[in-house]
Design a protein around this motif. Structure first.
Motif, mmCIF file in Angstrom:
data_model
loop_
_atom_site.group_PDB
_atom_site.id
_atom_site.type_symbol
_atom_site.label_atom_id
_atom_site.label_comp_id
_atom_site.label_asym_id
_atom_site.label_seq_id
_atom_site.Cartn_x
_atom_site.Cartn_y
_atom_site.Cartn_z
ATOM 1 N N VAL A 118 0.858 -1.185 0.000
ATOM 2 C CA VAL A 118 0.000 0.000 0.000
ATOM 3 C C VAL A 118 0.890 1.228 0.000
ATOM 4 N N SER A 119 0.603 2.154 -0.895
ATOM 5 C CA SER A 119 1.321 3.422 -0.954
ATOM 6 C C SER A 119 0.297 4.544 -0.800
ATOM 7 N N LEU A 120 0.557 5.444 0.136
ATOM 8 C CA LEU A 120 -0.364 6.548 0.391
ATOM 9 C C LEU A 120 0.390 7.873 0.311
ATOM 10 N N PRO A 121 0.384 8.507 -0.861
ATOM 11 C CA PRO A 121 1.029 9.813 -0.981
ATOM 12 C C PRO A 121 0.181 10.890 -0.304
ATOM 13 N N PHE A 122 0.858 11.831 0.328
ATOM 14 C CA PHE A 122 0.132 12.942 0.942
ATOM 15 C C PHE A 122 1.024 14.173 0.966
ATOM 16 N N SER A 123 0.393 15.297 1.168
ATOM 17 C CA SER A 123 1.110 16.565 1.208
ATOM 18 C C SER A 123 0.803 17.243 2.530
ATOM 19 N N ASN A 124 1.837 17.723 3.188
ATOM 20 C CA ASN A 124 1.679 18.458 4.434
ATOM 21 C C ASN A 124 2.439 19.760 4.303
ATOM 22 N N GLN A 125 1.725 20.846 4.359
ATOM 23 C CA GLN A 125 2.312 22.181 4.259
ATOM 24 C C GLN A 125 3.209 22.298 3.024
ATOM 25 N N GLY A 126 2.748 21.737 1.920
ATOM 26 C CA GLY A 126 3.447 21.867 0.661
ATOM 27 C C GLY A 126 4.514 20.836 0.382
ATOM 28 N N SER A 127 4.882 20.033 1.380
ATOM 29 C CA SER A 127 5.916 19.024 1.137
ATOM 30 C C SER A 127 5.254 17.695 0.808
ATOM 31 N N GLY A 128 5.667 17.100 -0.302
ATOM 32 C CA GLY A 128 5.105 15.821 -0.711
ATOM 33 C C GLY A 128 5.786 14.676 0.014
ATOM 34 N N MET A 129 5.013 13.799 0.586
ATOM 35 C CA MET A 129 5.542 12.641 1.293
ATOM 36 C C MET A 129 4.767 11.403 0.867
ATOM 37 N N ASN A 130 5.280 10.255 1.263
ATOM 38 C CA ASN A 130 4.641 9.010 0.886
ATOM 39 C C ASN A 130 4.821 7.986 2.006
ATOM 40 N N LEU A 131 3.738 7.398 2.419
ATOM 41 C CA LEU A 131 3.771 6.308 3.395
ATOM 42 C C LEU A 131 3.609 5.009 2.614
ATOM 43 N N GLN A 132 4.532 4.077 2.822
ATOM 44 C CA GLN A 132 4.446 2.774 2.176
ATOM 45 C C GLN A 132 4.348 1.703 3.258
ATOM 46 N N VAL A 133 3.466 0.756 3.043
ATOM 47 C CA VAL A 133 3.233 -0.301 4.029
ATOM 48 C C VAL A 133 3.155 -1.639 3.303
ATOM 49 N N LEU A 134 3.775 -2.646 3.886
ATOM 50 C CA LEU A 134 3.654 -4.014 3.401
ATOM 51 C C LEU A 134 2.798 -4.752 4.429
#
Length: 94
Positions: free
Chosen positions: A20-36
């Motif tokens: 599972v990959s969940l991209p998100f943006s917080n205060q303009g910075s792009g991040m991504n949470l990846q989970v197996l």
């Protein structure tokens, strides 16, 4: 804080293993949470997690996002790899 979540990505790796990959943006910075995630005995188990960005602690300790792939459900059972992660964390004072 407010986060903007983008569309999640799901991939079946094998019979009972999912990425599972969940991209998100917080205060303009792009991040991504990846989970197996592994389905085991009618329960879901997180077997690996990566919350990395180019200068984050996960990147420093477990590898750059270009190299750090979530595919091995037994990675955290590899004591040599785990010891290396903790050595890196110790070096940066965590």
């Amino acid at each position: 804080m407010e986060n903007e979540f983008k569309e999640a990505e799901f991939k079946k790796r094998d019979e009972n293993l999912y990425y599972v990959s969940l991209p998100f943006s917080n205060q303009g910075s792009g991040m991504n949470l990846q989970v197996l995630v592994q389905a085991e005995k009618k329960a879901l188990k997180i077997v690996d997690l990566y919350f990395g960005n180019k200068d984050g602690v996960d990147t420093i300790a477990t590898g750059h996002p270009a190299d750090r792939k979530l595919y091995d459900p037994k990675l955290w059972d590899d004591q040599v790899w785990v010891d290396g992660v903790f050595e890196k964390l110790e070096k940066i004072g965590i």
